[in-house]
Design a protein around this motif. Sequence first.
Motif, short mmCIF file in Angstrom:
data_model
loop_
_atom_site.label_atom_id
_atom_site.label_comp_id
_atom_site.label_asym_id
_atom_site.label_seq_id
_atom_site.Cartn_x
_atom_site.Cartn_y
_atom_site.Cartn_z
N UNK A 242 0.94 -1.31 0.17
CA UNK A 242 0.03 0.04 -0.01
C UNK A 242 0.83 1.19 -0.10
N UNK A 243 0.59 1.94 -1.03
CA UNK A 243 1.70 3.20 -1.12
C UNK A 243 0.50 4.32 -1.03
N UNK A 244 0.51 5.10 -0.12
CA UNK A 244 -0.69 6.08 0.07
C UNK A 244 -0.42 7.17 -0.78
N UNK A 245 0.78 7.62 -1.13
CA UNK A 245 0.94 8.70 -2.29
C UNK A 245 0.63 8.51 -3.55
N UNK A 246 0.94 7.32 -4.05
CA UNK A 246 0.51 7.03 -5.18
C UNK A 246 -0.93 6.68 -5.52
N UNK A 247 -1.68 6.22 -4.34
CA UNK A 247 -3.06 5.72 -4.38
C UNK A 247 -3.76 7.15 -4.39
N UNK A 248 -3.57 8.23 -3.37
CA UNK A 248 -4.24 9.42 -3.61
C UNK A 248 -3.95 10.03 -4.88
N UNK A 249 -2.80 10.11 -5.11
CA UNK A 249 -2.41 10.85 -6.60
C UNK A 249 -3.42 10.02 -7.73
N UNK A 250 -3.34 8.80 -7.80
CA UNK A 250 -3.98 8.01 -8.54
C UNK A 250 -5.58 8.17 -8.78
N UNK A 251 -6.08 8.41 -7.42
CA UNK A 251 -7.57 8.62 -7.43
C UNK A 251 -7.78 10.06 -8.04
N UNK A 252 -6.79 11.26 -7.59
CA UNK A 252 -7.09 12.41 -8.21
C UNK A 252 -7.15 12.45 -9.60
N UNK A 253 -6.11 11.78 -10.07
CA UNK A 253 -5.75 11.68 -11.66
C UNK A 253 -7.19 11.06 -12.42
N UNK A 254 -7.58 9.96 -11.72
CA UNK A 254 -8.79 9.20 -12.35
C UNK A 254 -10.12 10.24 -12.48
N UNK A 255 -10.40 10.82 -11.30
CA UNK A 255 -11.26 11.80 -10.84
C UNK A 255 -11.18 12.86 -12.11
N UNK A 256 -10.20 13.45 -12.37
CA UNK A 256 -10.05 14.60 -13.30
C UNK A 256 -10.51 14.05 -14.85
N UNK A 257 -10.29 12.56 -15.28
CA UNK A 257 -10.48 12.07 -16.35
C UNK A 257 -12.01 11.76 -16.50
#
Lengths: 195, 10
Positions: free
Chosen positions: A159-174
């Motif tokens: 579990x990598x919190x930084x990657x997960x939060x950024x990945x969620x933000x990125x996906x939401x923007x799309x």
Amino acid sequence: IVTFKITISFIALGISGKSQLLFALVFTTRYLDLFTSFISLYNTSMKLIYIACSYATVYLIYMKFKATYDGNHDTFRVEFLIVPVGGLSFLVNHDFSPLEILWTFSIYLESVAILPQLFMISKTGEAETITTHYLFFLGLYRALYLVNWIWRYYFEGFFDLIAVVAGVVQTVLYCDFFYLYVTKVLKGKKLSLPA
Amino acid sequence: SMELAKHDEL
């Protein structure tokens, strides 16, 4: 896809050079670990391909096909992304070391690097179909990681919190784009927005 | 700790 699109069409119209510059910066700062660690031949190959394609795309837009690049509509202020992202990567990271801060910077920057491209489409009100395919797969690439991270959390304890939060933000923007892609492009229509 | 974890994702 985007490198291919510009190469075969000989025009950079509709592609945000600023997003492509940001992606080149993302892959450069992310994959500095090419020099320090080896994961697999696949991993190394993909890193090299991503770096090469992102620089090739920047070269095509700003040098080879510069005359066809629609800079007037590519007006997103990238300093509004780079400065906060740079600051945040110094404040919130796994380890306060140069390589780790650059990795964190690349993760945060990637999550927002598509904004100049989305901004450009919202200004021109349309996008070529191949450009929408490119955007869809670029978004899907990180969205699938969300599934992968759930899998890895349960089966590997990873579990990598930084990657997960950024990945969620990125996906939401799309998400808004995904909606348009499914309701328009997949039904055979060109992506054009109401004025 | 995380600093020793390789970033094995792309």
